[in-house]
Design a protein around this motif. Structure first.
Motif, PDB file in Angstrom:
ATOM      1  N   VAL A  66       0.846  -1.165   0.009  1.00 38.05           N
ATOM      2  CA  VAL A  66       0.286  -0.098   0.004  1.00 38.05           C
ATOM      3  C   VAL A  66       0.703   1.315  -0.011  1.00 38.05           C
ATOM      4  CG1 VAL A  66      -1.661   1.216   1.200  1.00 38.05           C
ATOM      5  CG2 VAL A  66      -2.028  -1.188   0.987  1.00 38.05           C
ATOM      6  N   ILE A  67       1.643   1.400   0.757  1.00 38.09           N
ATOM      7  CA  ILE A  67       2.549   2.623   1.085  1.00 38.09           C
ATOM      8  C   ILE A  67       3.465   2.714  -0.324  1.00 38.09           C
ATOM      9  CG2 ILE A  67       4.237   3.865   2.246  1.00 38.09           C
ATOM     10  CD1 ILE A  67       1.564   3.423   3.922  1.00 38.09           C
ATOM     11  N   PRO A  68       3.450   3.988  -1.017  1.00 37.69           N
ATOM     12  CA  PRO A  68       4.252   3.789  -2.305  1.00 37.69           C
ATOM     13  C   PRO A  68       5.604   3.793  -1.943  1.00 37.69           C
ATOM     14  CG  PRO A  68       2.687   5.706  -2.368  1.00 37.69           C
ATOM     15  CD  PRO A  68       2.484   4.973  -0.831  1.00 37.69           C
ATOM     16  N   HIS A  69       6.706   3.170  -2.441  1.00 41.08           N
ATOM     17  CA  HIS A  69       8.101   3.020  -2.152  1.00 41.08           C
ATOM     18  C   HIS A  69       8.887   4.388  -2.067  1.00 41.08           C
ATOM     19  CE1 HIS A  69       7.368  -1.123  -2.482  1.00 41.08           C
ATOM     20  NE2 HIS A  69       6.876  -1.088  -3.632  1.00 41.08           N
ATOM     21  N   TYR A  70       8.507   5.375  -2.653  1.00 35.86           N
ATOM     22  CA  TYR A  70       9.188   6.589  -2.698  1.00 35.86           C
ATOM     23  C   TYR A  70       8.847   7.252  -1.236  1.00 35.86           C
ATOM     24  CZ  TYR A  70       4.828   8.540  -4.013  1.00 35.86           C
ATOM     25  OH  TYR A  70       3.626   8.928  -3.986  1.00 35.86           O
ATOM     26  N   ILE A  71       7.914   6.918  -0.605  1.00 31.25           N
ATOM     27  CA  ILE A  71       7.804   7.849   0.704  1.00 31.25           C
ATOM     28  C   ILE A  71       8.828   7.653   1.720  1.00 31.25           C
ATOM     29  CG2 ILE A  71       6.152   8.035   2.789  1.00 31.25           C
ATOM     30  CD1 ILE A  71       4.796   9.020   0.213  1.00 31.25           C
ATOM     31  N   ASN A  72       9.065   6.610   2.086  1.00 33.46           N
ATOM     32  CA  ASN A  72      10.408   6.693   3.201  1.00 33.46           C
ATOM     33  C   ASN A  72      11.478   7.217   2.722  1.00 33.46           C
ATOM     34  OD1 ASN A  72       8.432   5.705   5.287  1.00 33.46           O
ATOM     35  ND2 ASN A  72       8.623   3.737   4.366  1.00 33.46           N
ATOM     36  N   PRO A  73      12.239   6.836   1.795  1.00 34.33           N
ATOM     37  CA  PRO A  73      13.446   7.405   1.332  1.00 34.33           C
ATOM     38  C   PRO A  73      13.340   8.867   1.158  1.00 34.33           C
ATOM     39  CG  PRO A  73      13.002   5.551   0.069  1.00 34.33           C
ATOM     40  CD  PRO A  73      11.614   5.523   0.909  1.00 34.33           C
ATOM     41  N   THR A  74      12.291   9.358   0.643  1.00 31.10           N
ATOM     42  CA  THR A  74      12.005  10.818   0.397  1.00 31.10           C
ATOM     43  C   THR A  74      11.991  11.454   1.964  1.00 31.10           C
ATOM     44  OG1 THR A  74      11.020  10.412  -1.465  1.00 31.10           O
ATOM     45  CG2 THR A  74      10.621  12.886  -0.559  1.00 31.10           C
ATOM     46  N   VAL A  75      11.328  11.036   2.703  1.00 32.18           N
ATOM     47  CA  VAL A  75      11.247  11.720   4.039  1.00 32.18           C
ATOM     48  C   VAL A  75      12.528  11.500   4.883  1.00 32.18           C
ATOM     49  CG1 VAL A  75      10.058  11.471   6.404  1.00 32.18           C
ATOM     50  CG2 VAL A  75       8.485  11.167   4.315  1.00 32.18           C
ATOM     51  N   ALA A  76      13.155  10.488   4.573  1.00 31.07           N
ATOM     52  CA  ALA A  76      14.439  10.448   5.127  1.00 31.07           C
ATOM     53  C   ALA A  76      15.620  11.582   4.552  1.00 31.07           C
ATOM     54  CB  ALA A  76      15.169   8.922   5.208  1.00 31.07           C
ATOM     55  N   VAL A  77      15.489  11.700   3.202  1.00 32.11           N
ATOM     56  CA  VAL A  77      16.441  12.482   2.596  1.00 32.11           C
ATOM     57  C   VAL A  77      15.890  13.852   3.046  1.00 32.11           C
ATOM     58  CG1 VAL A  77      17.199  13.525   0.368  1.00 32.11           C
ATOM     59  CG2 VAL A  77      16.955  10.894   0.597  1.00 32.11           C
ATOM     60  N   LEU A  78      14.830  14.408   3.003  1.00 29.68           N
ATOM     61  CA  LEU A  78      14.549  15.515   3.424  1.00 29.68           C
ATOM     62  C   LEU A  78      14.714  16.056   4.731  1.00 29.68           C
ATOM     63  CD1 LEU A  78      10.884  15.776   1.419  1.00 29.68           C
ATOM     64  CD2 LEU A  78      13.055  17.365   1.045  1.00 29.68           C
ATOM     65  N   LEU A  79      14.540  15.043   6.022  1.00 31.98           N
ATOM     66  CA  LEU A  79      14.857  15.294   7.201  1.00 31.98           C
ATOM     67  C   LEU A  79      16.312  15.423   7.447  1.00 31.98           C
ATOM     68  CD1 LEU A  79      12.449  12.852   9.109  1.00 31.98           C
ATOM     69  CD2 LEU A  79      12.350  15.628   8.887  1.00 31.98           C
ATOM     70  N   LEU A  80      17.202  14.735   6.679  1.00 31.04           N
ATOM     71  CA  LEU A  80      18.762  14.828   6.586  1.00 31.04           C
ATOM     72  C   LEU A  80      18.973  16.268   6.301  1.00 31.04           C
ATOM     73  CD1 LEU A  80      19.780  11.336   5.690  1.00 31.04           C
ATOM     74  CD2 LEU A  80      20.121  12.530   7.923  1.00 31.04           C
ATOM     75  N   LEU A  81      18.288  16.534   4.934  1.00 28.95           N
ATOM     76  CA  LEU A  81      18.728  17.946   4.443  1.00 28.95           C
ATOM     77  C   LEU A  81      18.315  19.069   5.431  1.00 28.95           C
ATOM     78  CD1 LEU A  81      19.605  19.536   2.178  1.00 28.95           C
ATOM     79  CD2 LEU A  81      17.093  19.460   1.405  1.00 28.95           C
ATOM     80  N   ALA A  82      17.310  18.796   6.065  1.00 28.70           N
ATOM     81  CA  ALA A  82      16.703  19.984   7.222  1.00 28.70           C
ATOM     82  C   ALA A  82      17.799  19.984   8.262  1.00 28.70           C
ATOM     83  CB  ALA A  82      15.187  19.518   7.971  1.00 28.70           C
ATOM     84  N   LEU A  83      18.391  18.668   8.678  1.00 32.17           N
ATOM     85  CA  LEU A  83      19.430  18.701   9.762  1.00 32.17           C
ATOM     86  C   LEU A  83      20.719  19.553   9.235  1.00 32.17           C
ATOM     87  CD1 LEU A  83      20.214  17.667  12.542  1.00 32.17           C
ATOM     88  CD2 LEU A  83      20.959  15.490  11.323  1.00 32.17           C
ATOM     89  N   ALA A  84      21.035  19.409   8.254  1.00 27.96           N
ATOM     90  CA  ALA A  84      22.061  19.719   7.466  1.00 27.96           C
ATOM     91  C   ALA A  84      22.048  21.167   7.519  1.00 27.96           C
ATOM     92  CB  ALA A  84      22.491  19.301   6.134  1.00 27.96           C
ATOM     93  N   CYS A  85      20.713  21.925   7.190  1.00 28.72           N
ATOM     94  CA  CYS A  85      20.686  23.301   6.822  1.00 28.72           C
ATOM     95  C   CYS A  85      20.494  23.744   8.371  1.00 28.72           C
ATOM     96  CB  CYS A  85      19.184  23.489   6.478  1.00 28.72           C
ATOM     97  SG  CYS A  85      19.134  23.028   4.436  1.00 28.72           S
TER      98      CYS A  85
END
Length: 101
Positions: A66-85
């Motif tokens: 059910v959950i699209p495969h792109y959801i978890n990697p996208t959330v992880a990358v965006l949160l890492l980017l937020a942490l880096a910022c």
């Protein structure tokens, strides 16, 4: 801040995939995605980190649906980017304070 907002939006999008499915539809999704040779299904469970709907088989194996495969990697990358910022902002603020003082 924008990256956290977008990450939250993706996470909610993934949650909506599960929330709007009835139990019967979830069961049908599990049956349709059942790998070849997997015995009968005994249950389902939802995990929030990582976000997934897990179908459990009687042999102890499980698989996600059910959950699209792109959801978890996208959330992880965006949160890492937020942490880096955030870290970059703290470092720039620290340097600015040292040069002013």
């Amino acid at each position: 801040m924008a990256t956290v907002t977008v990450a939250l939006a993706f996470y909610i999008w993934g949650c909506l995939h599960v929330l709007f499915l009835e139990d019967q539809e979830q069961g049908e999704a599990c049956e349709q995605a059942r790998p070849e040779g997997t015995p009968t299904l005994i249950g389902r469970r939802g995990d929030f980190i990582p976000l997934r709907l897990v179908c459990e088989a009687s042999n102890g194996h499980d698989y996600s649906v059910v959950i699209p495969h792109y959801i978890n990697p996208t959330v992880a990358v965006l949160l890492l980017l937020a942490l880096a910022c955030a870290l970059g902002s703290v470092l720039l603020r620290y340097k600015q304070r040292d040069s002013a003082g």
